[in-house]
Structures are given as C-alpha cells and as structure tokens.
Design a protein around this motif. Sequence first.
Motif, PDB file in Angstrom:
ATOM      1  N   MET A  19       0.814  -1.216   0.000  1.00 28.24           N
ATOM      2  CA  MET A  19       0.000   0.000   0.000  1.00 28.24           C
ATOM      3  C   MET A  19       0.846   1.264   0.000  1.00 28.24           C
ATOM      4  SD  MET A  19      -2.605  -1.627  -0.287  1.00 28.24           S
ATOM      5  CE  MET A  19      -3.202  -3.248   0.042  1.00 28.24           C
ATOM      6  N   GLY A  20       1.936   1.222  -0.761  1.00 28.55           N
ATOM      7  CA  GLY A  20       2.784   2.387  -0.924  1.00 28.55           C
ATOM      8  C   GLY A  20       3.777   2.625   0.197  1.00 28.55           C
ATOM      9  N   ALA A  21       3.812   1.754   1.187  1.00 26.62           N
ATOM     10  CA  ALA A  21       4.720   1.935   2.327  1.00 26.62           C
ATOM     11  C   ALA A  21       6.172   1.981   1.851  1.00 26.62           C
ATOM     12  CB  ALA A  21       4.534   0.817   3.340  1.00 26.62           C
ATOM     13  N   GLN A  22       6.838   3.053   2.165  1.00 23.60           N
ATOM     14  CA  GLN A  22       8.232   3.216   1.766  1.00 23.60           C
ATOM     15  C   GLN A  22       9.192   2.737   2.848  1.00 23.60           C
ATOM     16  OE1 GLN A  22       9.194   4.244  -1.306  1.00 23.60           O
ATOM     17  NE2 GLN A  22       7.040   4.315  -1.849  1.00 23.60           N
ATOM     18  N   ASP A  23       8.679   2.521   4.065  1.00 16.73           N
ATOM     19  CA  ASP A  23       9.564   2.172   5.170  1.00 16.73           C
ATOM     20  C   ASP A  23       9.906   0.682   5.233  1.00 16.73           C
ATOM     21  OD1 ASP A  23       6.924   1.639   5.789  1.00 16.73           O
ATOM     22  OD2 ASP A  23       7.178   1.987   7.924  1.00 16.73           O
ATOM     23  N   LEU A  24       9.164  -0.162   4.532  1.00 13.90           N
ATOM     24  CA  LEU A  24       9.471  -1.592   4.523  1.00 13.90           C
ATOM     25  C   LEU A  24      10.408  -1.880   3.358  1.00 13.90           C
ATOM     26  CD1 LEU A  24       9.099  -4.442   5.606  1.00 13.90           C
ATOM     27  CD2 LEU A  24       7.131  -4.668   4.118  1.00 13.90           C
ATOM     28  N   GLU A  25      11.627  -2.179   3.689  1.00 11.65           N
ATOM     29  CA  GLU A  25      12.632  -2.473   2.671  1.00 11.65           C
ATOM     30  C   GLU A  25      12.756  -3.974   2.481  1.00 11.65           C
ATOM     31  OE1 GLU A  25      14.259  -0.382   0.645  1.00 11.65           O
ATOM     32  OE2 GLU A  25      13.018   1.180   1.531  1.00 11.65           O
ATOM     33  N   PHE A  26      12.994  -4.380   1.254  1.00 11.31           N
ATOM     34  CA  PHE A  26      13.274  -5.777   0.966  1.00 11.31           C
ATOM     35  C   PHE A  26      14.264  -5.823  -0.188  1.00 11.31           C
ATOM     36  CE2 PHE A  26       9.482  -4.502  -1.283  1.00 11.31           C
ATOM     37  CZ  PHE A  26       9.574  -5.069  -2.551  1.00 11.31           C
ATOM     38  N   GLY A  27      15.200  -6.744  -0.081  1.00 12.66           N
ATOM     39  CA  GLY A  27      16.259  -6.859  -1.061  1.00 12.66           C
ATOM     40  C   GLY A  27      15.831  -7.648  -2.284  1.00 12.66           C
ATOM     41  N   ASP A  28      16.624  -7.543  -3.325  1.00 12.73           N
ATOM     42  CA  ASP A  28      16.318  -8.237  -4.574  1.00 12.73           C
ATOM     43  C   ASP A  28      16.306  -9.747  -4.414  1.00 12.73           C
ATOM     44  OD1 ASP A  28      16.163  -5.753  -5.757  1.00 12.73           O
ATOM     45  OD2 ASP A  28      18.094  -5.888  -6.766  1.00 12.73           O
ATOM     46  N   ALA A  29      17.061 -10.274  -3.459  1.00  9.48           N
ATOM     47  CA  ALA A  29      17.134 -11.725  -3.258  1.00  9.48           C
ATOM     48  C   ALA A  29      16.225 -12.214  -2.132  1.00  9.48           C
ATOM     49  CB  ALA A  29      18.574 -12.137  -2.977  1.00  9.48           C
ATOM     50  N   ASP A  30      15.554 -11.299  -1.440  1.00 12.92           N
ATOM     51  CA  ASP A  30      14.684 -11.685  -0.323  1.00 12.92           C
ATOM     52  C   ASP A  30      13.469 -12.461  -0.823  1.00 12.92           C
ATOM     53  OD1 ASP A  30      16.373 -10.371   1.391  1.00 12.92           O
ATOM     54  OD2 ASP A  30      15.019  -8.672   1.751  1.00 12.92           O
ATOM     55  N   SER A  31      13.089 -13.488  -0.065  1.00 11.53           N
ATOM     56  CA  SER A  31      11.896 -14.270  -0.384  1.00 11.53           C
ATOM     57  C   SER A  31      10.650 -13.436  -0.096  1.00 11.53           C
ATOM     58  CB  SER A  31      11.863 -15.547   0.454  1.00 11.53           C
ATOM     59  OG  SER A  31      10.587 -16.173   0.332  1.00 11.53           O
ATOM     60  N   LEU A  32       9.850 -13.242  -1.110  1.00 12.20           N
ATOM     61  CA  LEU A  32       8.611 -12.479  -0.941  1.00 12.20           C
ATOM     62  C   LEU A  32       7.621 -13.224  -0.061  1.00 12.20           C
ATOM     63  CD1 LEU A  32       8.215 -11.277  -4.633  1.00 12.20           C
ATOM     64  CD2 LEU A  32       9.168  -9.997  -2.710  1.00 12.20           C
ATOM     65  N   LEU A  33       7.632 -14.549  -0.138  1.00 10.06           N
ATOM     66  CA  LEU A  33       6.733 -15.356   0.687  1.00 10.06           C
ATOM     67  C   LEU A  33       7.221 -15.420   2.127  1.00 10.06           C
ATOM     68  CD1 LEU A  33       6.061 -18.211  -1.886  1.00 10.06           C
ATOM     69  CD2 LEU A  33       4.411 -16.507  -1.107  1.00 10.06           C
ATOM     70  N   ASP A  34       8.501 -15.703   2.333  1.00  9.34           N
ATOM     71  CA  ASP A  34       9.036 -15.801   3.694  1.00  9.34           C
ATOM     72  C   ASP A  34       8.933 -14.480   4.452  1.00  9.34           C
ATOM     73  OD1 ASP A  34       9.635 -18.445   3.241  1.00  9.34           O
ATOM     74  OD2 ASP A  34      11.801 -18.128   3.021  1.00  9.34           O
ATOM     75  N   ARG A  35       9.065 -13.369   3.743  1.00  7.89           N
ATOM     76  CA  ARG A  35       8.961 -12.043   4.375  1.00  7.89           C
ATOM     77  C   ARG A  35       7.514 -11.593   4.522  1.00  7.89           C
ATOM     78  NH1 ARG A  35      12.986  -8.072   3.630  1.00  7.89           N
ATOM     79  NH2 ARG A  35      11.622  -6.967   5.078  1.00  7.89           N
ATOM     80  N   HIS A  36       6.570 -12.419   4.062  1.00 13.39           N
ATOM     81  CA  HIS A  36       5.134 -12.127   4.137  1.00 13.39           C
ATOM     82  C   HIS A  36       4.772 -10.845   3.393  1.00 13.39           C
ATOM     83  CE1 HIS A  36       4.736 -15.430   6.939  1.00 13.39           C
ATOM     84  NE2 HIS A  36       5.754 -14.923   7.626  1.00 13.39           N
ATOM     85  N   ILE A  37       5.477 -10.610   2.304  1.00 10.50           N
ATOM     86  CA  ILE A  37       5.191  -9.459   1.457  1.00 10.50           C
ATOM     87  C   ILE A  37       4.075  -9.816   0.477  1.00 10.50           C
ATOM     88  CG2 ILE A  37       6.167  -7.963  -0.339  1.00 10.50           C
ATOM     89  CD1 ILE A  37       8.880  -8.281   1.192  1.00 10.50           C
ATOM     90  N   VAL A  38       4.123 -11.050  -0.017  1.00  7.72           N
ATOM     91  CA  VAL A  38       3.123 -11.562  -0.955  1.00  7.72           C
ATOM     92  C   VAL A  38       2.675 -12.921  -0.436  1.00  7.72           C
ATOM     93  CG1 VAL A  38       2.732 -12.300  -3.341  1.00  7.72           C
ATOM     94  CG2 VAL A  38       4.241 -10.379  -2.886  1.00  7.72           C
ATOM     95  N   ASP A  39       1.355 -13.178  -0.507  1.00  2.00           N
ATOM     96  CA  ASP A  39       0.849 -14.498  -0.131  1.00  2.00           C
ATOM     97  C   ASP A  39       0.487 -15.267  -1.401  1.00  2.00           C
ATOM     98  OD1 ASP A  39      -1.569 -13.416  -1.005  1.00  2.00           O
ATOM     99  OD2 ASP A  39      -2.420 -13.233   1.001  1.00  2.00           O
ATOM    100  N   SER A  40      -0.111 -16.435  -1.247  1.00  2.00           N
ATOM    101  CA  SER A  40      -0.398 -17.270  -2.415  1.00  2.00           C
ATOM    102  C   SER A  40      -1.360 -16.599  -3.387  1.00  2.00           C
ATOM    103  CB  SER A  40      -0.943 -18.633  -1.983  1.00  2.00           C
ATOM    104  OG  SER A  40      -2.097 -18.468  -1.182  1.00  2.00           O
ATOM    105  N   THR A  41      -2.331 -15.875  -2.889  1.00  3.06           N
ATOM    106  CA  THR A  41      -3.236 -15.124  -3.768  1.00  3.06           C
ATOM    107  C   THR A  41      -2.478 -13.992  -4.452  1.00  3.06           C
ATOM    108  OG1 THR A  41      -5.093 -15.628  -2.317  1.00  3.06           O
ATOM    109  CG2 THR A  41      -5.383 -13.812  -3.867  1.00  3.06           C
ATOM    110  N   GLY A  42      -1.588 -13.360  -3.728  1.00  6.50           N
ATOM    111  CA  GLY A  42      -0.774 -12.291  -4.293  1.00  6.50           C
ATOM    112  C   GLY A  42       0.113 -12.770  -5.424  1.00  6.50           C
ATOM    113  N   ILE A  43       0.590 -14.010  -5.324  1.00  6.87           N
ATOM    114  CA  ILE A  43       1.410 -14.566  -6.409  1.00  6.87           C
ATOM    115  C   ILE A  43       0.595 -14.604  -7.694  1.00  6.87           C
ATOM    116  CG2 ILE A  43       2.492 -16.694  -7.246  1.00  6.87           C
ATOM    117  CD1 ILE A  43       4.299 -15.212  -5.340  1.00  6.87           C
TER     118      ILE A  43
END
Length: 88
Positions: A19-43
């Motif tokens: 939702m536009g949050a700029q304070d949550l950083e994630f790296g190019d190699a970070d797991s989107l699922l493990d970091r709970h950034i994207v869930d199965s529906t999000g995929i």
Amino acid sequence: MATTIQQQVRAYIRENFLMGAQDLEFGDADSLLDRHIVDSTGILELILYLEESFGVRVLDAEMVPENLDSLDAIAAFVQRKRGSEAQA
C-alpha cells in the motif's frame, strides 16, 4: 535489463501489496513469501501483472518459488521467457 524489471516489479509490489509503504525495505534476493510481502493469492496477482506488463505467458508448471519468490528470480524468469518466446 534485469534491474529495470526488478525496479518495475518492486514498484508494483510496493503499490499493490504494501500500500505504498516506503519504510518496509526488501532486497532483490529476499523471499517475498518468507517475508510475508506476498501471499499465495498475491502470487496470482503478480503473475497477471508479469503477463500484462512484460508480454510473457506463465505456464502452470512455471508457478514455482524458483521463478517467482524474489525480485532476482522474477527478473531472471522474465528474461528467460522473453528470450524463449522471441525464438519461437
């Protein structure tokens, strides 16, 4: 080109999943699922975005973490798909 893909996908994820949050950083190699950034529906939403934005077709067998679980993996996958579809 990979960096551009990563930047575009990062912007999409930030806008649509964080939702536009700029304070949550994630790296190019970070797991989107493990970091709970994207869930199965999000995929599934992410796949639709990749197909529409990059002109690739994601097959059911390709919907695996190795292709879609990080910005690095997504960029490499899109580049492979573009290369193979250009040769077809």
